[in-house]
Design a protein around this motif. Structure first.
Motif, PDB file in Angstrom:
ATOM      1  N   GLN A 153       0.795  -1.224   0.000  1.00  0.00           N
ATOM      2  CA  GLN A 153       0.000   0.000   0.000  1.00  0.00           C
ATOM      3  C   GLN A 153       0.830   1.279   0.000  1.00  0.00           C
ATOM      4  O   GLN A 153       0.292   2.359  -0.265  1.00  0.00           O
ATOM      5  N   TRP A 154       2.106   1.203   0.263  1.00  0.00           N
ATOM      6  CA  TRP A 154       2.938   2.399   0.244  1.00  0.00           C
ATOM      7  C   TRP A 154       2.922   3.064  -1.140  1.00  0.00           C
ATOM      8  O   TRP A 154       2.763   4.272  -1.266  1.00  0.00           O
ATOM      9  N   ARG A 155       3.032   2.242  -2.187  1.00  0.00           N
ATOM     10  CA  ARG A 155       3.095   2.800  -3.548  1.00  0.00           C
ATOM     11  C   ARG A 155       1.983   2.303  -4.461  1.00  0.00           C
ATOM     12  O   ARG A 155       1.971   2.629  -5.649  1.00  0.00           O
ATOM     13  N   TRP A 156       1.039   1.531  -3.915  1.00  0.00           N
ATOM     14  CA  TRP A 156      -0.051   0.981  -4.723  1.00  0.00           C
ATOM     15  C   TRP A 156      -1.382   1.141  -3.985  1.00  0.00           C
ATOM     16  O   TRP A 156      -1.424   1.137  -2.762  1.00  0.00           O
ATOM     17  N   ARG A 157      -2.447   1.223  -4.743  1.00  0.00           N
ATOM     18  CA  ARG A 157      -3.797   1.146  -4.179  1.00  0.00           C
ATOM     19  C   ARG A 157      -4.251  -0.299  -4.300  1.00  0.00           C
ATOM     20  O   ARG A 157      -4.295  -0.852  -5.406  1.00  0.00           O
ATOM     21  N   ALA A 158      -4.563  -0.915  -3.179  1.00  0.00           N
ATOM     22  CA  ALA A 158      -4.922  -2.332  -3.151  1.00  0.00           C
ATOM     23  C   ALA A 158      -6.412  -2.484  -2.865  1.00  0.00           C
ATOM     24  O   ALA A 158      -6.952  -1.834  -1.965  1.00  0.00           O
ATOM     25  N   ARG A 159      -7.049  -3.364  -3.620  1.00  0.00           N
ATOM     26  CA  ARG A 159      -8.494  -3.567  -3.453  1.00  0.00           C
ATOM     27  C   ARG A 159      -8.838  -5.019  -3.720  1.00  0.00           C
ATOM     28  O   ARG A 159      -8.526  -5.555  -4.793  1.00  0.00           O
ATOM     29  N   LYS A 160      -9.477  -5.655  -2.757  1.00  0.00           N
ATOM     30  CA  LYS A 160      -9.977  -7.015  -2.978  1.00  0.00           C
ATOM     31  C   LYS A 160     -11.191  -6.945  -3.887  1.00  0.00           C
ATOM     32  O   LYS A 160     -12.104  -6.145  -3.669  1.00  0.00           O
ATOM     33  N   LEU A 161     -11.207  -7.808  -4.922  1.00  0.00           N
ATOM     34  CA  LEU A 161     -12.309  -7.783  -5.880  1.00  0.00           C
ATOM     35  C   LEU A 161     -13.383  -8.811  -5.546  1.00  0.00           C
ATOM     36  O   LEU A 161     -14.551  -8.470  -5.427  1.00  0.00           O
ATOM     37  N   PHE A 162     -13.013 -10.079  -5.419  1.00  0.00           N
ATOM     38  CA  PHE A 162     -14.007 -11.106  -5.109  1.00  0.00           C
ATOM     39  C   PHE A 162     -13.314 -12.394  -4.687  1.00  0.00           C
ATOM     40  O   PHE A 162     -12.132 -12.601  -4.969  1.00  0.00           O
ATOM     41  N   ASP A 163     -14.083 -13.231  -3.986  1.00  0.00           N
ATOM     42  CA  ASP A 163     -13.605 -14.554  -3.581  1.00  0.00           C
ATOM     43  C   ASP A 163     -13.837 -15.561  -4.693  1.00  0.00           C
ATOM     44  O   ASP A 163     -14.722 -15.385  -5.542  1.00  0.00           O
ATOM     45  N   VAL A 164     -13.059 -16.635  -4.666  1.00  0.00           N
ATOM     46  CA  VAL A 164     -13.242 -17.751  -5.588  1.00  0.00           C
ATOM     47  C   VAL A 164     -13.253 -19.035  -4.762  1.00  0.00           C
ATOM     48  O   VAL A 164     -12.281 -19.344  -4.059  1.00  0.00           O
ATOM     49  N   ALA A 165     -14.354 -19.763  -4.848  1.00  0.00           N
ATOM     50  CA  ALA A 165     -14.520 -20.965  -4.032  1.00  0.00           C
ATOM     51  C   ALA A 165     -13.589 -22.083  -4.493  1.00  0.00           C
ATOM     52  O   ALA A 165     -13.220 -22.154  -5.672  1.00  0.00           O
ATOM     53  N   PRO A 166     -13.217 -22.974  -3.584  1.00  0.00           N
ATOM     54  CA  PRO A 166     -12.370 -24.109  -3.962  1.00  0.00           C
ATOM     55  C   PRO A 166     -12.946 -24.938  -5.100  1.00  0.00           C
ATOM     56  O   PRO A 166     -12.203 -25.481  -5.924  1.00  0.00           O
ATOM     57  N   SER A 167     -14.286 -25.013  -5.172  1.00  0.00           N
ATOM     58  CA  SER A 167     -14.933 -25.834  -6.200  1.00  0.00           C
ATOM     59  C   SER A 167     -14.692 -25.313  -7.619  1.00  0.00           C
ATOM     60  O   SER A 167     -14.951 -26.029  -8.591  1.00  0.00           O
ATOM     61  N   ALA A 168     -14.176 -24.098  -7.752  1.00  0.00           N
ATOM     62  CA  ALA A 168     -13.914 -23.544  -9.083  1.00  0.00           C
ATOM     63  C   ALA A 168     -12.644 -24.120  -9.702  1.00  0.00           C
ATOM     64  O   ALA A 168     -12.406 -23.937 -10.892  1.00  0.00           O
ATOM     65  N   PHE A 169     -11.854 -24.809  -8.893  1.00  0.00           N
ATOM     66  CA  PHE A 169     -10.557 -25.304  -9.344  1.00  0.00           C
ATOM     67  C   PHE A 169     -10.540 -26.816  -9.498  1.00  0.00           C
ATOM     68  O   PHE A 169     -11.305 -27.534  -8.850  1.00  0.00           O
ATOM     69  N   VAL A 170      -9.627 -27.286 -10.328  1.00  0.00           N
ATOM     70  CA  VAL A 170      -9.321 -28.707 -10.443  1.00  0.00           C
ATOM     71  C   VAL A 170      -7.812 -28.875 -10.294  1.00  0.00           C
ATOM     72  O   VAL A 170      -7.061 -28.325 -11.113  1.00  0.00           O
ATOM     73  N   PRO A 171      -7.360 -29.579  -9.257  1.00  0.00           N
ATOM     74  CA  PRO A 171      -8.138 -30.053  -8.114  1.00  0.00           C
ATOM     75  C   PRO A 171      -8.495 -28.894  -7.190  1.00  0.00           C
ATOM     76  O   PRO A 171      -7.795 -27.873  -7.200  1.00  0.00           O
ATOM     77  N   PRO A 172      -9.566 -29.037  -6.381  1.00  0.00           N
ATOM     78  CA  PRO A 172      -9.930 -27.941  -5.482  1.00  0.00           C
ATOM     79  C   PRO A 172      -8.889 -27.781  -4.372  1.00  0.00           C
ATOM     80  O   PRO A 172      -8.479 -28.776  -3.770  1.00  0.00           O
TER      81      PRO A 172
END
Length: 278
Positions: free
Chosen positions: A172-191
């Protein structure tokens, strides 16, 4: 909109691309999700979009579908190269595949500006890569990255919370940080065993406060290295703690997690001044 390529699951089967735990691989198959991540990268029609660890190319395809003019995909797993080559053939002149270890690569030297990095980073190497990119706010117009959610919470943390620490200050010293959204484990292979999250980092026009980067890192590392102790104790490893706090105008009985980033910068300037006059 589709790109005429086979589903990712079919590509993975065809090329025998079982995810490897040693490489921290978790593949995204859902093109709706990868396109959502790609759109978070902003205007992809200009400059270069850099992707780290594309694997079979789910996010790569999302970037190209969403109009990325040039994508440089950096992949160390040679098994994935034929699958990525098929994507390159479907998008002539728009995808460059680079077989390399991103940890030893200068991403700031890839392609033409404006550069952005959009990536689902390997869990076992994501933070070291991020630290290197954070040092170059001049080189990137945006970073859109997926990490374990706890890492994103540390990146975006505010003073006073348990997640606030060295990573938050560095980001955050030199960047603006923003969380956009979560991604559930089920979206991945393997989770994976944890929830993931996507974070956006955009360079600030100027740092939150002036400081020498090396001095700031030393002060922050010392303070959070003993975060339960008061500054008058934790800062002894970098100099006369009481003097540094006095020069910076900070109460030496405070603890690291209560300090704002400008206050850490004041301590860093005090350290630099004291070393210059020694």
């Amino acid at each position: 909109m589709t790109d005429g390529l086979p589903p990712l699951a079919e590509t993975v089967r065809k090329h025998g691309l079982a995810a490897r735990k040693a490489l921290g691989q978790h593949f995204l198959y859902d093109l709706n999700l990868t396109r959502r991540i790609a759109r978070a990268g902003g205007d992809l029609a200009h400059g270069t979009t850099i992707e780290i660890g594309p694997g079979p190319g789910g996010l790569t395809r999302g970037l190209l579908i969403e109009g990325a003019a040039r994508v440089i995909a950096v992949e160390r797993d040679a098994r994935a190269l034929p699958a990525l080559a098929e994507i390159a053939a479907a998008y002539p002149g728009r995808l460059e595949i680079l077989e390399a270890d991103a940890l030893s690569l200068d991403a700031a030297a890839l392609g033409d500006a404006p550069r952005r990095i959009v990536a689902n980073l390997p869990y076992n190497a994501g933070t070291p890569m991020l630290i290197a990119w954070l040092a170059r706010p001049d080189a990137f117009e945006r970073l859109v990255l997926m990490f374990q959610r706890e890492v994103v919470e540390r990146i975006c943390a505010e003073p006073g919370g348990k997640d606030y620490g060295r990573l938050a200050v560095a980001a955050q010293w030199r960047w603006r940080a923003r969380k956009l959204f979560d991604v559930a484990p089920s979206a991945f292979v393997p989770p994976p065993a944890v929830v993931s999250a996507v974070v956006e980092l955009v360079p600030r026009e100027a740092p939150l406060a002036p400081a020498d980067p090396a001095a700031l890192e030393r002060v922050v590392a010392a303070a959070f290295g003993q975060r339960r102790k008061m500054l008058r104790q934790s800062l002894k490893t970098v100099g006369d703690a009481a003097d540094l706090c006095a020069v910076a105008g900070i109460d030496a009985t405070r603890r690291a997690e209560t300090l704002s980033i400008p206050e850490f910068c004041a301590l860093a300037r005090a350290l630099t001044d004291r070393r210059a006059s020694a």
